[in-house]
Design an enzyme around this catalytic site. Sequence first.
Site, PDB file in Angstrom:
ATOM      1  N   ASN A   9      39.744  57.161  12.961  1.00  0.00           N
ATOM      2  CA  ASN A   9      39.187  56.264  11.952  1.00  0.00           C
ATOM      3  C   ASN A   9      38.879  57.035  10.667  1.00  0.00           C
ATOM      4  O   ASN A   9      37.926  57.816  10.625  1.00  0.00           O
ATOM      5  CB  ASN A   9      37.914  55.604  12.509  1.00  0.00           C
ATOM      6  CG  ASN A   9      37.329  54.574  11.580  1.00  0.00           C
ATOM      7  OD1 ASN A   9      37.424  54.673  10.359  1.00  0.00           O
ATOM      8  ND2 ASN A   9      36.674  53.578  12.162  1.00  0.00           N
ATOM      9  N   ASN A  11      37.559  56.079   7.932  1.00  0.00           N
ATOM     10  CA  ASN A  11      36.233  55.741   7.391  1.00  0.00           C
ATOM     11  C   ASN A  11      35.139  56.595   8.029  1.00  0.00           C
ATOM     12  O   ASN A  11      34.229  57.062   7.357  1.00  0.00           O
ATOM     13  CB  ASN A  11      35.921  54.257   7.620  1.00  0.00           C
ATOM     14  CG  ASN A  11      36.835  53.351   6.825  1.00  0.00           C
ATOM     15  OD1 ASN A  11      36.989  53.508   5.624  1.00  0.00           O
ATOM     16  ND2 ASN A  11      37.460  52.407   7.507  1.00  0.00           N
ATOM     17  N   ASP A  68      30.963  57.361  19.684  1.00  0.00           N
ATOM     18  CA  ASP A  68      31.226  55.954  19.951  1.00  0.00           C
ATOM     19  C   ASP A  68      30.017  55.201  19.433  1.00  0.00           C
ATOM     20  O   ASP A  68      28.880  55.670  19.553  1.00  0.00           O
ATOM     21  CB  ASP A  68      31.470  55.674  21.428  1.00  0.00           C
ATOM     22  CG  ASP A  68      32.223  54.355  21.641  1.00  0.00           C
ATOM     23  OD1 ASP A  68      32.897  53.887  20.684  1.00  0.00           O
ATOM     24  OD2 ASP A  68      32.134  53.787  22.734  1.00  0.00           O
ATOM     25  N   THR A  69      30.293  54.077  18.815  1.00  0.00           N
ATOM     26  CA  THR A  69      29.242  53.293  18.178  1.00  0.00           C
ATOM     27  C   THR A  69      29.331  51.864  18.651  1.00  0.00           C
ATOM     28  O   THR A  69      30.426  51.327  18.816  1.00  0.00           O
ATOM     29  CB  THR A  69      29.394  53.352  16.643  1.00  0.00           C
ATOM     30  OG1 THR A  69      29.173  54.699  16.222  1.00  0.00           O
ATOM     31  CG2 THR A  69      28.389  52.450  15.943  1.00  0.00           C
ATOM     32  N   ASP A 151      29.455  46.300   8.732  1.00  0.00           N
ATOM     33  CA  ASP A 151      28.507  46.579   7.638  1.00  0.00           C
ATOM     34  C   ASP A 151      28.151  45.358   6.784  1.00  0.00           C
ATOM     35  O   ASP A 151      26.992  45.200   6.401  1.00  0.00           O
ATOM     36  CB  ASP A 151      29.023  47.710   6.740  1.00  0.00           C
ATOM     37  CG  ASP A 151      28.913  49.076   7.410  1.00  0.00           C
ATOM     38  OD1 ASP A 151      28.383  49.154   8.538  1.00  0.00           O
ATOM     39  OD2 ASP A 151      29.353  50.061   6.795  1.00  0.00           O
ATOM     40  N   LYS A 171      23.234  54.703   2.769  1.00  0.00           N
ATOM     41  CA  LYS A 171      23.466  54.319   4.166  1.00  0.00           C
ATOM     42  C   LYS A 171      23.279  55.526   5.090  1.00  0.00           C
ATOM     43  O   LYS A 171      22.671  55.412   6.160  1.00  0.00           O
ATOM     44  CB  LYS A 171      24.875  53.739   4.313  1.00  0.00           C
ATOM     45  CG  LYS A 171      25.224  53.328   5.731  1.00  0.00           C
ATOM     46  CD  LYS A 171      26.678  52.870   5.843  1.00  0.00           C
ATOM     47  CE  LYS A 171      27.089  52.718   7.287  1.00  0.00           C
ATOM     48  NZ  LYS A 171      28.525  52.483   7.454  1.00  0.00           N
TER      49      LYS A 171
END
Length: 191
Positions: A9, A11, A68-69, A151, A171
């Site tokens: 990812n 981002n 991991d989120t 988000d 953030k």
Amino acid sequence: MKIVFATNNPNKIAEIKDLIPCEIQILSLKEINCNDELPETQNTLEGNAVQKAEFVFTNYSYNCFADDTGLEIEVLNNEPGVYSARYAGDDCNPEYNMQKVLQKLEGKNNRKAKFRTVIALIIDGKKSLFEGECKGEITNEKIGEKGFGYDPIFRPSGFDQTFAQMSKSEKGVISHRGIATRKLVEFLQES
């Protein structure tokens, strides 16, 4: 120190690089010629983070970390949780995931949610875990253009803006990933 961030990812890589001091050089999977899809078959955030880090360490022999989120929504029994990235199906995208969350919350007053990130670090075969959490609520609609994932529909507690309205640095101070990353950095600097 060079360390691989085991994610595909871009981002996440950009967000982490902004949070890590320059003496720790973050390598991407592409930079170590890893073009594999990382395994993510566990039913917990911790399990997935460890699985991804172990895959890179075992197959590429680099010290690394993986995260991991999950977004956990109270009234939905902590869904989507470990399935956050593919909540609307295996071939979905963030837009579909957000739509599914907003549809499931229609007419519900309890919009409490939290983001949780678990980072698994492997240095010379030794594993360590770091966790970060950010409480907040799900908005009624998407607000903001920044960030990624959920988000635009997540407003952290004590703030008037969603994550998607905040700068990366704003953030990073309060986010789940920011908190977990600071714990990781502290550990690496003490080692």
